[in-house]
Structures are given as C-alpha cells and as structure tokens.
Design a protein around this motif. Structure first.
Motif, PDB file in Angstrom:
ATOM      1  N   VAL A 133       0.832  -1.206   0.000  1.00  0.00           N
ATOM      2  CA  VAL A 133       0.000   0.000   0.000  1.00  0.00           C
ATOM      3  C   VAL A 133       0.867   1.258   0.000  1.00  0.00           C
ATOM      4  CG1 VAL A 133      -1.642   1.339   1.377  1.00  0.00           C
ATOM      5  CG2 VAL A 133      -2.007  -1.115   1.026  1.00  0.00           C
ATOM      6  N   ALA A 134       1.935   1.249   0.774  1.00  0.00           N
ATOM      7  CA  ALA A 134       2.804   2.428   0.870  1.00  0.00           C
ATOM      8  C   ALA A 134       3.336   2.840  -0.502  1.00  0.00           C
ATOM      9  CB  ALA A 134       3.952   2.156   1.836  1.00  0.00           C
ATOM     10  N   ALA A 135       3.560   1.871  -1.364  1.00  0.00           N
ATOM     11  CA  ALA A 135       4.085   2.158  -2.697  1.00  0.00           C
ATOM     12  C   ALA A 135       3.086   2.941  -3.563  1.00  0.00           C
ATOM     13  CB  ALA A 135       4.475   0.859  -3.398  1.00  0.00           C
ATOM     14  N   THR A 136       1.799   2.951  -3.192  1.00  0.00           N
ATOM     15  CA  THR A 136       0.784   3.678  -3.967  1.00  0.00           C
ATOM     16  C   THR A 136       0.704   5.146  -3.565  1.00  0.00           C
ATOM     17  OG1 THR A 136      -1.074   3.342  -2.437  1.00  0.00           O
ATOM     18  CG2 THR A 136      -0.651   1.593  -4.061  1.00  0.00           C
ATOM     19  N   GLY A 137       1.296   5.485  -2.437  1.00  0.00           N
ATOM     20  CA  GLY A 137       1.178   6.842  -1.924  1.00  0.00           C
ATOM     21  C   GLY A 137      -0.011   7.012  -0.983  1.00  0.00           C
ATOM     22  N   TYR A 138      -0.770   5.951  -0.783  1.00  0.00           N
ATOM     23  CA  TYR A 138      -1.915   5.989   0.127  1.00  0.00           C
ATOM     24  C   TYR A 138      -1.393   6.117   1.560  1.00  0.00           C
ATOM     25  CZ  TYR A 138      -6.502   4.572   1.993  1.00  0.00           C
ATOM     26  OH  TYR A 138      -7.714   4.522   2.635  1.00  0.00           O
ATOM     27  N   PRO A 139      -2.013   6.952   2.395  1.00  0.00           N
ATOM     28  CA  PRO A 139      -1.515   7.107   3.773  1.00  0.00           C
ATOM     29  C   PRO A 139      -1.738   5.833   4.594  1.00  0.00           C
ATOM     30  CG  PRO A 139      -3.534   8.379   3.438  1.00  0.00           C
ATOM     31  CD  PRO A 139      -3.162   7.813   2.110  1.00  0.00           C
ATOM     32  N   VAL A 140      -0.660   5.228   5.016  1.00  0.00           N
ATOM     33  CA  VAL A 140      -0.763   3.957   5.737  1.00  0.00           C
ATOM     34  C   VAL A 140      -0.971   4.136   7.238  1.00  0.00           C
ATOM     35  CG1 VAL A 140       0.566   2.667   4.018  1.00  0.00           C
ATOM     36  CG2 VAL A 140       1.754   3.720   5.953  1.00  0.00           C
ATOM     37  N   ALA A 141      -0.763   5.327   7.754  1.00  0.00           N
ATOM     38  CA  ALA A 141      -0.874   5.554   9.202  1.00  0.00           C
ATOM     39  C   ALA A 141      -2.268   5.243   9.731  1.00  0.00           C
ATOM     40  CB  ALA A 141      -0.492   6.984   9.548  1.00  0.00           C
ATOM     41  N   GLY A 142      -3.301   5.459   8.934  1.00  0.00           N
ATOM     42  CA  GLY A 142      -4.672   5.231   9.395  1.00  0.00           C
ATOM     43  C   GLY A 142      -5.199   3.834   9.144  1.00  0.00           C
ATOM     44  N   LEU A 143      -4.405   2.969   8.540  1.00  0.00           N
ATOM     45  CA  LEU A 143      -4.878   1.617   8.256  1.00  0.00           C
ATOM     46  C   LEU A 143      -4.989   0.816   9.540  1.00  0.00           C
ATOM     47  CD1 LEU A 143      -2.837   0.718   5.055  1.00  0.00           C
ATOM     48  CD2 LEU A 143      -5.246   1.369   5.208  1.00  0.00           C
ATOM     49  N   ARG A 144      -6.124   0.125   9.670  1.00  0.00           N
ATOM     50  CA  ARG A 144      -6.315  -0.731  10.836  1.00  0.00           C
ATOM     51  C   ARG A 144      -7.281  -1.842  10.485  1.00  0.00           C
ATOM     52  NH1 ARG A 144     -11.083   0.506  13.682  1.00  0.00           N
ATOM     53  NH2 ARG A 144     -12.152   2.317  12.824  1.00  0.00           N
ATOM     54  N   SER A 145      -7.163  -2.929  11.189  1.00  0.00           N
ATOM     55  CA  SER A 145      -8.062  -4.063  11.028  1.00  0.00           C
ATOM     56  C   SER A 145      -9.304  -3.783  11.865  1.00  0.00           C
ATOM     57  CB  SER A 145      -7.353  -5.335  11.511  1.00  0.00           C
ATOM     58  OG  SER A 145      -8.205  -6.436  11.417  1.00  0.00           O
ATOM     59  N   LYS A 146     -10.482  -3.768  11.204  1.00  0.00           N
ATOM     60  CA  LYS A 146     -11.706  -3.383  11.908  1.00  0.00           C
ATOM     61  C   LYS A 146     -12.877  -4.277  11.518  1.00  0.00           C
ATOM     62  CE  LYS A 146     -11.531   0.229   8.561  1.00  0.00           C
ATOM     63  NZ  LYS A 146     -10.318  -0.385   8.071  1.00  0.00           N
ATOM     64  N   SER A 147     -13.894  -4.269  12.344  1.00  0.00           N
ATOM     65  CA  SER A 147     -15.081  -5.090  12.131  1.00  0.00           C
ATOM     66  C   SER A 147     -16.028  -4.459  11.124  1.00  0.00           C
ATOM     67  CB  SER A 147     -15.827  -5.276  13.453  1.00  0.00           C
ATOM     68  OG  SER A 147     -17.061  -5.929  13.225  1.00  0.00           O
ATOM     69  N   TRP A 148     -16.688  -5.306  10.363  1.00  0.00           N
ATOM     70  CA  TRP A 148     -17.683  -4.795   9.419  1.00  0.00           C
ATOM     71  C   TRP A 148     -18.877  -4.192  10.131  1.00  0.00           C
ATOM     72  CZ3 TRP A 148     -19.004  -9.956   6.474  1.00  0.00           C
ATOM     73  CH2 TRP A 148     -19.697 -10.821   7.298  1.00  0.00           C
ATOM     74  N   ASP A 149     -19.026  -4.455  11.421  1.00  0.00           N
ATOM     75  CA  ASP A 149     -20.117  -3.858  12.203  1.00  0.00           C
ATOM     76  C   ASP A 149     -20.039  -2.330  12.200  1.00  0.00           C
ATOM     77  OD1 ASP A 149     -21.092  -6.379  12.799  1.00  0.00           O
ATOM     78  OD2 ASP A 149     -20.080  -6.469  14.750  1.00  0.00           O
ATOM     79  N   GLU A 150     -18.826  -1.782  12.084  1.00  0.00           N
ATOM     80  CA  GLU A 150     -18.658  -0.322  12.048  1.00  0.00           C
ATOM     81  C   GLU A 150     -19.415   0.304  10.880  1.00  0.00           C
ATOM     82  OE1 GLU A 150     -14.712   1.311  12.273  1.00  0.00           O
ATOM     83  OE2 GLU A 150     -14.068  -0.231  13.708  1.00  0.00           O
ATOM     84  N   PHE A 151     -19.559  -0.447   9.799  1.00  0.00           N
ATOM     85  CA  PHE A 151     -20.171   0.098   8.591  1.00  0.00           C
ATOM     86  C   PHE A 151     -21.676  -0.148   8.523  1.00  0.00           C
ATOM     87  CE2 PHE A 151     -15.704  -0.289   7.827  1.00  0.00           C
ATOM     88  CZ  PHE A 151     -15.409   0.971   7.328  1.00  0.00           C
ATOM     89  N   GLY A 152     -22.209  -0.824   9.523  1.00  0.00           N
ATOM     90  CA  GLY A 152     -23.649  -1.008   9.629  1.00  0.00           C
ATOM     91  C   GLY A 152     -24.254  -0.045  10.640  1.00  0.00           C
ATOM     92  N   ALA A 153     -23.405   0.726  11.314  1.00  0.00           N
ATOM     93  CA  ALA A 153     -23.866   1.679  12.326  1.00  0.00           C
ATOM     94  C   ALA A 153     -24.559   2.871  11.666  1.00  0.00           C
ATOM     95  CB  ALA A 153     -22.676   2.158  13.157  1.00  0.00           C
ATOM     96  N   PRO A 154     -25.487   3.514  12.383  1.00  0.00           N
ATOM     97  CA  PRO A 154     -26.238   4.632  11.804  1.00  0.00           C
ATOM     98  C   PRO A 154     -25.369   5.793  11.319  1.00  0.00           C
ATOM     99  CG  PRO A 154     -27.190   3.957  13.908  1.00  0.00           C
ATOM    100  CD  PRO A 154     -25.919   3.181  13.730  1.00  0.00           C
ATOM    101  N   ASP A 155     -24.230   6.030  11.962  1.00  0.00           N
ATOM    102  CA  ASP A 155     -23.385   7.163  11.571  1.00  0.00           C
ATOM    103  C   ASP A 155     -22.292   6.783  10.566  1.00  0.00           C
ATOM    104  OD1 ASP A 155     -22.012   5.608  13.404  1.00  0.00           O
ATOM    105  OD2 ASP A 155     -21.048   7.317  14.387  1.00  0.00           O
ATOM    106  N   ALA A 156     -22.320   5.550  10.073  1.00  0.00           N
ATOM    107  CA  ALA A 156     -21.307   5.097   9.123  1.00  0.00           C
ATOM    108  C   ALA A 156     -21.571   5.685   7.737  1.00  0.00           C
ATOM    109  CB  ALA A 156     -21.329   3.572   9.042  1.00  0.00           C
ATOM    110  N   PRO A 157     -20.516   5.835   6.949  1.00  0.00           N
ATOM    111  CA  PRO A 157     -20.731   6.299   5.572  1.00  0.00           C
ATOM    112  C   PRO A 157     -21.595   5.290   4.817  1.00  0.00           C
ATOM    113  CG  PRO A 157     -18.381   5.904   6.005  1.00  0.00           C
ATOM    114  CD  PRO A 157     -19.123   5.562   7.244  1.00  0.00           C
ATOM    115  N   GLN A 158     -22.474   5.770   3.977  1.00  0.00           N
ATOM    116  CA  GLN A 158     -23.326   4.877   3.200  1.00  0.00           C
ATOM    117  C   GLN A 158     -22.533   4.356   2.009  1.00  0.00           C
ATOM    118  OE1 GLN A 158     -27.443   5.945   2.653  1.00  0.00           O
ATOM    119  NE2 GLN A 158     -27.373   5.202   0.550  1.00  0.00           N
TER     120      GLN A 158
END
Length: 166
Positions: A55-80
């Motif tokens: 990923v770092a080779a693409t220039g994408y910021p790697v500092a914010g990458l984290r392993s997270k649950s898909w439950d975060e994206f089903g929450a009411p305040d999650a991005p659609q």
C-alpha cells in the motif's frame, strides 16, 4: 461530468491484507471518484506488514490503516456504501450485516497472501502478485462510466469483473 464520490467497502474475514490493499487501490486509482474502506467479519486486529508495504508504494496514507469489524459500517453514523465487494471466499459465504442504502455487491475472490509460507521473499512475492491481481480488477472497475449506466448494467459489470481470471 459527474461529481459523485462512490463509497466502496471491501470485506474479508481478517481484514489484514486483501481488503486493506483493495481499499488503498480503489482510492488511489479512482482519482477522487472513489473512497475505499475495508473491514472484516472477524478482524484479526492487525494489518499485515507486507500489505502495508504494498500500500505504501501507492502513496496511500498507511498511518490510518487498521483491522476493523464490518459492524462499524452497519452503524447509523457510518458512511453509506455504494458498492461492497467480498475479496475472500470465507467472507463471501458469511451472513453479512444489513447495509444501509442497498449497495451493489459482488464477490472478487483472491488467494490469501497471508497464508503463504516460506521465506520472507516468497511471502513478499505472494503479496505483490495478489496486489497486482487486485490492481487489474480495480483498473476495470474505476474505468466504468458509472454515471452513464443503469443499476442492472453496473451490477452485471461488477460481477463480470469478479469472474475475470486473474
């Protein structure tokens, strides 16, 4: 010209490699048209260092990458989400949460580079090979004229991309 930014979620079981690399690739290759996200059904809590290296080779910021649950994206305040892709066979067979907004979905299976055993160089080569495979499918996806296609045509195209041999 359309101004919509499409939110794209990539799902895998552990959210440590394939989904992370796909998140970065759709965001960087989409040049502002796409915002990538990733999650796992059973996140393992850490991003694989070899995925971060790719990923770092693409220039994408790697500092914010984290392993997270898909439950975060089903929450009411999650991005659609506009699109949700499973990138591992295990996640494709699991019962997913309800996704607000009824995003289009498809399975884009890739071999798990984190499962490769051997030397560090053999593992690095596996990550690079899968990264290139994800990049090939992503190139087709980000080139689709989404603003000009109707929903059934888009659904057909994203399924076709996932069925394309890599």
């Amino acid at each position: 010209m359309q101004d919509k930014v499409y939110n794209v979620l990539f799902l895998c079981t552990g959210n440590s490699a394939r989904s992370i690399m796909a998140e970065a690739l759709v965001t960087t290759m989409g040049q502002g048209r796409f915002k990538g996200y990733s999650a796992g059904s059973q996140p393992n809590g850490a991003v694989n260092p070899l995925a971060i290296e790719q990923v770092a080779a693409t220039g994408y910021p790697v500092a914010g990458l984290r392993s997270k649950s898909w439950d975060e994206f089903g929450a009411p305040d999650a991005p659609q989400m506009d699109f949700i892709f499973t990138v591992c066979d295990n996640a494709a067979g699991e019962t997913c949460p309800y996704w607000p907004g009824h995003p289009m979905t498809a399975h884009w299976g890739f071999e798990d580079p984190a499962a490769v055993t051997g030397t560090d160089e053999e593992k690095r080569e596996a990550f690079h090979r899968i990264f290139r495979q994800i990049m090939a499918r992503m190139s087709i996806f980000v080139s689709l004229p989404l603003h000009m296609l109707e929903k059934n045509a888009i659904q057909h195209e994203i399924h076709t991309i996932g069925a394309t041999p890599v």
